[in-house]
Every structure is written in C-alpha cells, then in structure tokens.
Motif scaffolding. Structure first.
Motif, mmCIF file in Angstrom:
data_model
loop_
_atom_site.group_PDB
_atom_site.id
_atom_site.type_symbol
_atom_site.label_atom_id
_atom_site.label_comp_id
_atom_site.label_asym_id
_atom_site.label_seq_id
_atom_site.Cartn_x
_atom_site.Cartn_y
_atom_site.Cartn_z
ATOM 1 N N ARG A 1 31.821 42.578 66.190
ATOM 2 C CA ARG A 1 31.497 43.966 65.862
ATOM 3 C C ARG A 1 32.529 44.538 64.898
ATOM 4 N NH1 ARG A 1 30.492 45.348 70.744
ATOM 5 N NH2 ARG A 1 32.526 46.200 71.293
ATOM 6 N N GLN A 2 33.799 44.225 65.126
ATOM 7 C CA GLN A 2 34.863 44.730 64.265
ATOM 8 C C GLN A 2 34.780 44.136 62.868
ATOM 9 O OE1 GLN A 2 37.269 47.169 64.924
ATOM 10 N NE2 GLN A 2 37.494 46.974 62.692
ATOM 11 N N HIS B 1 32.013 45.748 60.969
ATOM 12 C CA HIS B 1 32.448 47.094 60.594
ATOM 13 C C HIS B 1 33.393 47.036 59.394
ATOM 14 C CE1 HIS B 1 33.752 51.263 60.991
ATOM 15 N NE2 HIS B 1 35.004 50.829 60.945
ATOM 16 N N ASP B 2 34.317 46.114 59.430
ATOM 17 C CA ASP B 2 35.245 45.959 58.307
ATOM 18 C C ASP B 2 34.479 45.677 57.014
ATOM 19 O OD1 ASP B 2 37.440 46.396 59.908
ATOM 20 O OD2 ASP B 2 37.927 44.268 60.153
ATOM 21 N N ALA C 1 31.385 46.416 56.222
ATOM 22 C CA ALA C 1 30.644 47.607 55.789
ATOM 23 C C ALA C 1 31.560 48.656 55.174
ATOM 24 C CB ALA C 1 29.867 48.196 56.965
ATOM 25 N N GLU C 2 32.832 48.660 55.602
ATOM 26 C CA GLU C 2 33.816 49.603 55.063
ATOM 27 C C GLU C 2 34.482 49.079 53.792
ATOM 28 O OE1 GLU C 2 34.630 52.769 56.285
ATOM 29 O OE2 GLU C 2 32.752 52.416 57.354
ATOM 30 N N ARG D 1 30.223 44.953 50.189
ATOM 31 C CA ARG D 1 30.066 45.819 51.367
ATOM 32 C C ARG D 1 28.609 46.252 51.572
ATOM 33 N NH1 ARG D 1 32.578 49.229 47.611
ATOM 34 N NH2 ARG D 1 31.456 51.160 47.116
#
Length: 207
Positions: free
Chosen positions: A104-105, A108-109, A111-112, A170
């Motif tokens: 999950r992290q 998220h990374d 996508a950021e 991203r």
C-alpha cells in the motif's frame, strides 16, 4: 510515411492471477485454461492482421498468449526488457491493498511521484522504464515493421504506455489492464497515439 500500428497486449490469465499471487519477473508461470481460451479468442479476432513482427517478454505466459501467431511462422523476438516488474521477495505470495501495508505504501509513493520506490528486493518503475528504453528505441527505428504485436505484462505495460505517450510514471495507474486486454497505438514517426484503450471486445465477441 503512413502511421505504423502497434498492438500492446497483456498476457492471458494464469492460476496466479486468479489467486491474487504476484508473479513479477521471477515466477515463470503458464496460462491456465481460461488464459488459453483468451489467447484463442484474440487470435480469432486478429489472426488475419498481417503482423510484421511479434515481440514478447522472456517469460512463458507471454509466448503462450501469442503462440498461434508464432505458429503461422511470423518473425518473433523475446526481450527481457519487456518482462514484468520484479516484486522482489514478495514474488509468489499474495499481495492486496487491504492486507499489505508495504505494498500500500509503495503504490502511494508511486502515485505521489516517488517512482524510485520499490518493494524489498524488487524493482522501481524507474528501473523498469530504464530497461524498456532500448526496446522502445528499437521499435521506433524499425520502420519497415509496419504492424507489430507486443505481448507483455500488467505493470510493465503501464510503465511502457507512460513512456510511449510522454506521461510521468506517477500517472501509470490511469492505464488499467486485464488479462488479454489490448491497447492499440499508432506511431507517426514522431509520436504515439492510442486508438484502442483497454480493448477487450475480442473476448466479449467470442463469448
């Protein structure tokens, strides 16, 4: 020069796909019965297309997905640069957003914009993009290959589409995929454009 046509195909279903187990580049699985049927459906829809070349990754599931085209005697090259992203120590295990904090992290990374992030022992999207670039340059340079079929993998396909269409990595989640889905592109010699986005009509038409 008239536009060239590039068919970007994700491989057919494997038992690992059904079970939610990541394969990455380290698990060299075969298609299951559904995957073989999907491959046959794609061939039924596009077997008439005069492909000049078929490209696959070095992994078995991509070869099996286009085997009927290879059986026609079409020229074929396998490129490790088209292999799936490596998920490192997690390959062969089940990973879901709900159950796996590390996964999950990492998503998220990405996508950021932190696309150098990776799972333990695995590859980042930046590293996948880097190993894809020699293939992209080869693809662009071979102007005599007017119509090309490329079979690869889900995450690698997302990275490839970002590169071909000049999107930052991203944004790769925007390129959805499913087993034996098709992205059909045109290449003018200067830029790529998408003509078919997440096309699975060949599967639906054949039932």
């Amino acid at each position: 020069m008239r536009p060239r046509t590039i068919f970007l195909l994700r491989h057919g279903q494997t038992d690992f796909n059904v079970r939610g187990i990541v394969q990455g580049s380290g698990v060299d699985s075969s298609l299951n019965e559904t995957g073989r049927r999907q491959a046959a459906q794609f061939f039924a829809a596009y077997g008439h297309v005069p492909f000049d070349k078929v490209y696959t990754s070095a992994l078995r599931r991509t070869h099996e997905s286009v085997q009927q085209f290879l059986d026609l005697g079409l020229p074929h090259e396998a490129h490790p640069g088209l292999n799936e992203i490596s998920w490192g120590t997690r390959e062969g295990t089940r990973i879901t957003m709900d159950e796996d904090a590390e996964y999950r992290q990492v998503l998220h990374d990405w996508a950021e914009g932190r696309t150098d992030a990776r799972l333990t022992g695995g590859e980042s999207p930046e590293e996948v993009a880097a190993r894809q670039r020699p293939f992209i340059e080869l693809l662009k340079a071979r102007e005599h290959e007017q119509t090309v079929l490329v079979c690869m993998h889900g995450r690698a396909l997302r990275v490839m589409l970002c590169q071909l269409l000049n999107y930052p990595l991203r944004y790769m989640e925007g390129f959805e995929h499913s087993n034996l889905c098709l992205y059909k592109l045109e290449f003018t010699g200067s830029f790529f454009t998408v003509k078919n986005f997440l096309d699975v009509s060949h599967l639906q038409a054949a039932g």
